[in-house]
Design a protein around this motif. Structure first.
Motif, PDB file in Angstrom:
ATOM      1  N   SER A   1       0.843  -1.202   0.000  1.00  0.00           N
ATOM      2  CA  SER A   1       0.000   0.000   0.000  1.00  0.00           C
ATOM      3  C   SER A   1       0.874   1.246   0.000  1.00  0.00           C
ATOM      4  N   GLY A   2       1.957   1.203   0.776  1.00  0.00           N
ATOM      5  CA  GLY A   2       2.869   2.350   0.849  1.00  0.00           C
ATOM      6  C   GLY A   2       3.488   2.641  -0.511  1.00  0.00           C
ATOM      7  N   PHE A   3       3.909   1.581  -1.206  1.00  0.00           N
ATOM      8  CA  PHE A   3       4.551   1.770  -2.521  1.00  0.00           C
ATOM      9  C   PHE A   3       3.549   2.320  -3.533  1.00  0.00           C
ATOM     10  N   ILE A   4       2.313   1.807  -3.472  1.00  0.00           N
ATOM     11  CA  ILE A   4       1.285   2.292  -4.414  1.00  0.00           C
ATOM     12  C   ILE A   4       1.069   3.794  -4.201  1.00  0.00           C
ATOM     13  N   GLU A   5       0.986   4.161  -2.939  1.00  0.00           N
ATOM     14  CA  GLU A   5       0.803   5.582  -2.611  1.00  0.00           C
ATOM     15  C   GLU A   5       1.945   6.419  -3.184  1.00  0.00           C
ATOM     16  N   THR A   6       3.167   5.925  -3.026  1.00  0.00           N
ATOM     17  CA  THR A   6       4.336   6.669  -3.528  1.00  0.00           C
ATOM     18  C   THR A   6       4.280   6.777  -5.053  1.00  0.00           C
ATOM     19  N   LEU A   7       3.879   5.651  -5.713  1.00  0.00           N
ATOM     20  CA  LEU A   7       3.825   5.672  -7.184  1.00  0.00           C
ATOM     21  C   LEU A   7       2.751   6.645  -7.684  1.00  0.00           C
ATOM     22  N   GLN A   8       1.690   6.764  -6.900  1.00  0.00           N
ATOM     23  CA  GLN A   8       0.622   7.691  -7.314  1.00  0.00           C
ATOM     24  C   GLN A   8       0.982   9.137  -6.980  1.00  0.00           C
ATOM     25  N   GLY A   9       1.883   9.291  -6.024  1.00  0.00           N
ATOM     26  CA  GLY A   9       2.215  10.641  -5.575  1.00  0.00           C
ATOM     27  C   GLY A   9       3.606  11.057  -5.990  1.00  0.00           C
ATOM     28  N   ALA A  10       4.532  11.037  -5.037  1.00  0.00           N
ATOM     29  CA  ALA A  10       5.873  11.598  -5.231  1.00  0.00           C
ATOM     30  C   ALA A  10       6.591  11.050  -6.468  1.00  0.00           C
ATOM     31  N   ALA A  11       6.389   9.742  -6.775  1.00  0.00           N
ATOM     32  CA  ALA A  11       7.172   9.131  -7.859  1.00  0.00           C
ATOM     33  C   ALA A  11       6.428   9.111  -9.196  1.00  0.00           C
ATOM     34  N   ARG A  12       5.320   9.882  -9.260  1.00  0.00           N
ATOM     35  CA  ARG A  12       4.457   9.792 -10.447  1.00  0.00           C
ATOM     36  C   ARG A  12       5.219  10.075 -11.761  1.00  0.00           C
ATOM     37  N   ASN A  13       6.090  11.058 -11.712  1.00  0.00           N
ATOM     38  CA  ASN A  13       6.797  11.430 -12.947  1.00  0.00           C
ATOM     39  C   ASN A  13       8.282  11.116 -12.880  1.00  0.00           C
ATOM     40  N   ASP A  14       8.629  10.068 -12.104  1.00  0.00           N
ATOM     41  CA  ASP A  14      10.048   9.760 -11.905  1.00  0.00           C
ATOM     42  C   ASP A  14      10.301   8.295 -12.302  1.00  0.00           C
TER      43      ASP A  14
END
Ligand code: ADP
Length: 345
Positions: free
Chosen positions: A136-149
């Motif tokens: 869940s934590g990774f999904i959140e990061t992929l949707q947020g901070a890492a979206r364009n990285d």
């Protein structure tokens, strides 16, 4: 025969603790099992001074009042252990009401099974929640901070694969354990050559072992050793033991087989497969508990190495089904030997 004598002889004939409480609230008679349960024959006493547990006292009082049957729990002790009783409280009615009859049924085993089931469900939920929380934590990061990285995305997707693999392994081991347990009382039908199973297992595991710098050596007679057994399940036994040797050892795992005319654990002829490693060893006080589900010496280390805590529980059940044994010996600082002992006939 008068009524009191008849009551005494009936109570004495009952196989469980039983006692009768009269309308005057005193104990008319208790059989030997009941006397042993409360620490002596306390006939004649007021029931409140003998059975001091509120739920039971309430039920007796109510039954004396309205003659309706009830049941209650009573916690006793016997042989140095707690015993849980289901108590049936029933009115004894003749021409005139006599009082109430209490019969105590030991339900400790049923209670124990229930507790085991609750512990198991709690453990499984906890084990599944750990990777789920990470996912869940990774999904959140992929949707947020890492979206364009893209670099961060690759990194997190790699970690998510690891967590998904961990969950898969846990479900796989749970299913294996459940299958093995459901077949516990069914004798294995097939025949199995232990030499071939070991050679095949080592061959399959050798590549991944070498990749992690571990060498597996085999020391056993070249000829087949036939036993009555389920080939797939025995493969699972040796795979688990060798895998543990690789995980917890320091570079060398030895698999040694010998046939013996008499093994003390079997009281007969058997084949002994020793899987030894040169790891840190295991402190003796852990040894009796290693085959319990989810028991680990070091949970963090086991998780890091991809362990589920179920491998040795599976091993023990399979060996039990084959009328075999698991023997563990270990010296802290030197290593461990897990021996699978299987009857030859
Ligand atoms: P796991 O998946 O954690 O390895 P197992 O049921 O196979 O679960 O083993 C239970 C525990 O026993 C392990 O977590 C580890 O602490 C200990 N153990 C098993 N095999 C070895 C070994 N060869 N050397 C040291 N410790 C071991």
């Amino acid at each position: 025969m008068d009524r009191t004598t008849l009551l005494k002889s009936v109570l004495n004939a009952l196989p469980m603790p039983a006692l009768a409480v009269g309308r005057g609230e005193r104990i008319l008679h208790m059989n030997q099992n009941a006397a042993a349960m409360v620490g002596g024959d306390l006939s004649g006493r007021h029931y409140i001074t003998v059975l001091r547990q509120p739920a039971l006292l309430d039920a007796i009082e109510a039954c004396l009042r309205d003659n309706q049957s009830r049941s209650a729990r009573f916690l006793g002790r016997g042989g140095g252990q707690d015993i849980t009783y289901d108590v049936s409280i029933a009115a004894m009615q003749g021409d005139n009401p006599i009082g109430v009859l209490l019969t105590f049924q030991d339900v400790s085993d049923i209670e124990g099974v229930g507790q085991m089931r609750r512990d198991f469900v709690a453990n499984v939920s906890h084990e599944l929640r750990t990777p789920l929380t990470a996912l869940s934590g990774f999904i959140e990061t992929l949707q947020g901070a890492a979206r364009n990285d893209p670099a961060a995305q690759t990194h997190f997707l790699g970690m998510m694969t690891q967590e998904a693999t961990r969950m898969n392994r846990l479900v796989h081991d749970l299913l294996s354990l459940s299958r093995v347990e459901s077949e516990a009382r069914v004798r294995p039908g097939g025949r199995c050559d232990i030499t071939a199973v070991l050679r095949e297992t080592i061959e399959i595991m050798d590549k991944s072992a070498r990749d992690t710098g571990v060498e597996i050596t085999y020391d056993g007679p070249p000829e087949p050793i036939w036993i009555a057994g389920d080939r797939d399940q025995l493969t699972m036994v040796f795979r688990n033991l060798v895998e543990n040797g690789i995980k917890y050892g320091s570079g060398t795992v030895t698999v040694a087989t010998r046939v013996t005319d008499h093994d003390p654990a079997l009281r007969g002829a058997g084949v002994v497969v020793d899987v030894s490693d040169d790891g840190d060893g295991i402190d003796p006080h852990h040894l009796p508990r290693l085959t319990e589900r989810f028991y680990r010496v070091d949970t963090h280390r086991s998780r890091e190495l991809g362990g589920t805590g179920l491998g040795l529980a599976i091993v023990k059940h399979i060996l039990g089904r084959h009328r075999g044994r698991l023997r563990i010996s270990s010296v802290v600082g030197e290593g461990s030997t897990f021996s699978a002992i299987l009857p030859l006939t």
